[in-house]
Write a protein that holds these residues in place. Structure first.
Motif, PDB file in Angstrom:
ATOM      1  N   GLY A  38       0.973  -1.402   0.087  1.00 53.78           N
ATOM      2  CA  GLY A  38       0.150   0.202   0.340  1.00 53.78           C
ATOM      3  C   GLY A  38       1.088   1.311   0.004  1.00 53.78           C
ATOM      4  O   GLY A  38       1.789   1.744   0.953  1.00 53.78           O
ATOM      5  N   LEU A  39       0.776   1.891  -1.126  1.00 60.89           N
ATOM      6  CA  LEU A  39       1.420   3.012  -0.890  1.00 60.89           C
ATOM      7  C   LEU A  39       1.064   4.218  -1.798  1.00 60.89           C
ATOM      8  O   LEU A  39       1.274   4.798  -2.398  1.00 60.89           O
ATOM      9  CB  LEU A  39       2.989   2.313  -2.370  1.00 60.89           C
ATOM     10  N   GLY A  40       0.432   4.611  -0.247  1.00 64.63           N
ATOM     11  CA  GLY A  40      -0.638   5.329  -0.169  1.00 64.63           C
ATOM     12  C   GLY A  40       0.138   7.001   0.533  1.00 64.63           C
ATOM     13  O   GLY A  40       1.030   6.675   0.665  1.00 64.63           O
ATOM     14  N   TYR A  41      -0.733   7.581   1.261  1.00 65.85           N
ATOM     15  CA  TYR A  41      -0.484   8.888   2.464  1.00 65.85           C
ATOM     16  C   TYR A  41       0.721   7.922   3.554  1.00 65.85           C
ATOM     17  O   TYR A  41       1.161   9.098   3.533  1.00 65.85           O
ATOM     18  CB  TYR A  41      -0.557  10.188   2.913  1.00 65.85           C
ATOM     19  N   VAL A  42       0.603   6.873   4.135  1.00 67.97           N
ATOM     20  CA  VAL A  42       1.516   6.219   5.000  1.00 67.97           C
ATOM     21  C   VAL A  42       2.145   5.424   4.478  1.00 67.97           C
ATOM     22  O   VAL A  42       3.122   5.726   4.790  1.00 67.97           O
ATOM     23  CB  VAL A  42       0.217   5.282   5.673  1.00 67.97           C
ATOM     24  N   GLY A  43       2.246   4.203   3.152  1.00 68.60           N
ATOM     25  CA  GLY A  43       2.838   3.549   2.713  1.00 68.60           C
ATOM     26  C   GLY A  43       4.501   4.439   1.876  1.00 68.60           C
ATOM     27  O   GLY A  43       5.643   4.098   2.618  1.00 68.60           O
ATOM     28  N   LEU A  44       4.345   5.547   1.446  1.00 68.45           N
ATOM     29  CA  LEU A  44       4.898   5.545   0.146  1.00 68.45           C
ATOM     30  C   LEU A  44       5.729   6.448   1.623  1.00 68.45           C
ATOM     31  O   LEU A  44       7.580   6.425   1.091  1.00 68.45           O
ATOM     32  CB  LEU A  44       3.978   6.433  -0.912  1.00 68.45           C
ATOM     33  N   PRO A  45       6.012   7.790   1.952  1.00 69.28           N
ATOM     34  CA  PRO A  45       6.402   8.420   3.064  1.00 69.28           C
ATOM     35  C   PRO A  45       7.628   6.830   3.608  1.00 69.28           C
ATOM     36  O   PRO A  45       8.256   7.524   3.951  1.00 69.28           O
ATOM     37  CB  PRO A  45       5.747   8.830   3.703  1.00 69.28           C
ATOM     38  N   LEU A  46       6.835   5.834   4.627  1.00 65.27           N
ATOM     39  CA  LEU A  46       7.576   4.982   5.081  1.00 65.27           C
ATOM     40  C   LEU A  46       8.201   4.141   4.205  1.00 65.27           C
ATOM     41  O   LEU A  46       9.687   3.979   4.619  1.00 65.27           O
ATOM     42  CB  LEU A  46       6.252   4.283   5.580  1.00 65.27           C
ATOM     43  N   ALA A  47       7.915   3.625   2.830  1.00 65.09           N
ATOM     44  CA  ALA A  47       8.870   2.990   1.891  1.00 65.09           C
ATOM     45  C   ALA A  47      10.086   4.116   1.183  1.00 65.09           C
ATOM     46  O   ALA A  47      11.521   3.265   1.693  1.00 65.09           O
ATOM     47  CB  ALA A  47       8.115   3.183   0.967  1.00 65.09           C
ATOM     48  N   VAL A  48       9.705   5.283   1.578  1.00 63.08           N
ATOM     49  CA  VAL A  48      11.237   6.056   1.289  1.00 63.08           C
ATOM     50  C   VAL A  48      11.972   6.551   2.449  1.00 63.08           C
ATOM     51  O   VAL A  48      13.493   6.255   2.096  1.00 63.08           O
ATOM     52  CB  VAL A  48      10.242   7.640   0.723  1.00 63.08           C
ATOM     53  N   GLU A  49      11.724   6.439   3.511  1.00 64.53           N
ATOM     54  CA  GLU A  49      12.522   6.576   4.609  1.00 64.53           C
ATOM     55  C   GLU A  49      13.240   5.216   5.077  1.00 64.53           C
ATOM     56  O   GLU A  49      14.171   5.412   5.366  1.00 64.53           O
ATOM     57  CB  GLU A  49      12.026   6.644   6.050  1.00 64.53           C
ATOM     58  N   PHE A  50      12.407   3.880   4.944  1.00 61.73           N
ATOM     59  CA  PHE A  50      12.842   3.055   4.948  1.00 61.73           C
ATOM     60  C   PHE A  50      14.492   2.194   3.986  1.00 61.73           C
ATOM     61  O   PHE A  50      15.396   1.654   4.243  1.00 61.73           O
ATOM     62  CB  PHE A  50      12.175   1.473   5.077  1.00 61.73           C
ATOM     63  N   SER A  51      13.929   2.529   2.737  1.00 58.60           N
ATOM     64  CA  SER A  51      15.039   2.701   1.826  1.00 58.60           C
ATOM     65  C   SER A  51      16.361   2.975   1.938  1.00 58.60           C
ATOM     66  O   SER A  51      17.309   3.480   1.267  1.00 58.60           O
ATOM     67  CB  SER A  51      14.660   3.107   0.714  1.00 58.60           C
ATOM     68  N   LYS A  52      16.299   4.321   2.901  1.00 58.94           N
ATOM     69  CA  LYS A  52      17.882   5.056   3.207  1.00 58.94           C
ATOM     70  C   LYS A  52      18.768   4.094   4.240  1.00 58.94           C
ATOM     71  O   LYS A  52      19.821   4.604   3.815  1.00 58.94           O
ATOM     72  CB  LYS A  52      17.700   6.507   4.027  1.00 58.94           C
ATOM     73  N   HIS A  53      18.208   3.414   4.676  1.00 56.51           N
ATOM     74  CA  HIS A  53      18.831   1.917   5.594  1.00 56.51           C
ATOM     75  C   HIS A  53      18.799   0.463   5.217  1.00 56.51           C
ATOM     76  O   HIS A  53      19.155  -0.396   5.228  1.00 56.51           O
ATOM     77  CB  HIS A  53      18.534   1.947   6.885  1.00 56.51           C
ATOM     78  N   TYR A  54      17.582   0.131   4.456  1.00 57.97           N
ATOM     79  CA  TYR A  54      17.258  -1.053   4.081  1.00 57.97           C
ATOM     80  C   TYR A  54      16.800  -1.410   2.676  1.00 57.97           C
ATOM     81  O   TYR A  54      16.197   0.302   1.798  1.00 57.97           O
ATOM     82  CB  TYR A  54      16.173  -1.656   4.489  1.00 57.97           C
ATOM     83  N   ASP A  55      16.338  -2.154   2.051  1.00 57.18           N
ATOM     84  CA  ASP A  55      16.002  -2.545   0.463  1.00 57.18           C
ATOM     85  C   ASP A  55      14.406  -2.727   0.618  1.00 57.18           C
ATOM     86  O   ASP A  55      14.376  -2.928   1.724  1.00 57.18           O
ATOM     87  CB  ASP A  55      16.622  -4.430  -0.361  1.00 57.18           C
ATOM     88  N   VAL A  56      13.762  -1.818   0.162  1.00 60.20           N
ATOM     89  CA  VAL A  56      12.346  -1.841  -0.063  1.00 60.20           C
ATOM     90  C   VAL A  56      12.057  -2.328  -1.320  1.00 60.20           C
ATOM     91  O   VAL A  56      12.307  -2.047  -2.343  1.00 60.20           O
ATOM     92  CB  VAL A  56      12.372  -0.393   0.949  1.00 60.20           C
ATOM     93  N   ILE A  57      11.011  -3.191  -0.991  1.00 59.18           N
ATOM     94  CA  ILE A  57      10.011  -3.103  -2.406  1.00 59.18           C
ATOM     95  C   ILE A  57       7.973  -2.132  -2.040  1.00 59.18           C
ATOM     96  O   ILE A  57       8.148  -3.537  -0.480  1.00 59.18           O
ATOM     97  CB  ILE A  57       9.070  -5.151  -2.523  1.00 59.18           C
ATOM     98  N   GLY A  58       7.915  -1.177  -2.247  1.00 59.74           N
ATOM     99  CA  GLY A  58       7.108  -0.796  -2.277  1.00 59.74           C
ATOM    100  C   GLY A  58       6.016  -1.496  -3.486  1.00 59.74           C
ATOM    101  O   GLY A  58       5.663  -1.680  -4.502  1.00 59.74           O
TER     102      GLY A  58
END
Length: 143
Positions: A31-51
């Motif tokens: 889910g890449l809405g107003y919660v998921g997208l910012p979370l994915a972007v922030e986690f991707s600073k330290h981890y591999d993320v699949i959105g």
């Protein structure tokens, strides 16, 4: 658009399902809405993320660096080198941490529609393996 995971896939041609070598978790944001997208972007600073999102049009926009909801600016998306956007649920099979951030709208009686949550749970369930984690991020009670 993205470079981190994509470069690994392109250079070695191993595919997204073989990325995790056990050293770092791969986080799946469902889910890449107003919660998921910012979370994915922030986690991707330290981890591999699949959105992951079921909306293919949204995925195409995000892969161009465009967030129509304006939650994340283009530069932040472009700098998210370890973030891969997809609408293919099979891509989640390499994840070992899942964060579900789908909408849980309520009706006029304040009863939540758990349909999106149930659907997302089924999607995650197809990729879930022993010792994986599932986190639900929601603005209403979980059930």
């Amino acid at each position: 658009m993205w470079t981190g995971i994509k470069n690994i896939m392109t250079k070695s041609n191993i595919g997204i399902h073989n990325l995790n070598n056990g050293d770092r978790p791969i986080i799946g944001i469902v889910g890449l809405g107003y919660v998921g997208l910012p979370l994915a972007v922030e986690f991707s600073k330290h981890y591999d993320v699949i959105g992951f999102d079921i909306n293919k049009k949204r995925i195409k926009s995000l892969n161009r660096g465009e967030d129509e909801s304006l939650e994340v600016d283009k530069k932040s998306i472009e700098l998210a080198n370890n973030l891969y956007f997809t609408s293919n649920s099979d891509d989640l099979s390499s994840c070992n941490i899942f964060i579900v951030t789908v909408p849980t709208p309520i009706d006029k009686s304040n009863i939540p529609d758990l349909g999106p949550l149930i659907s997302a749970s089924k999607t995650v369930g197809k990729s879930l393996k022993k010792d994986d984690y599932v986190i639900y991020e929601s603005t209403v009670y979980p059930g």
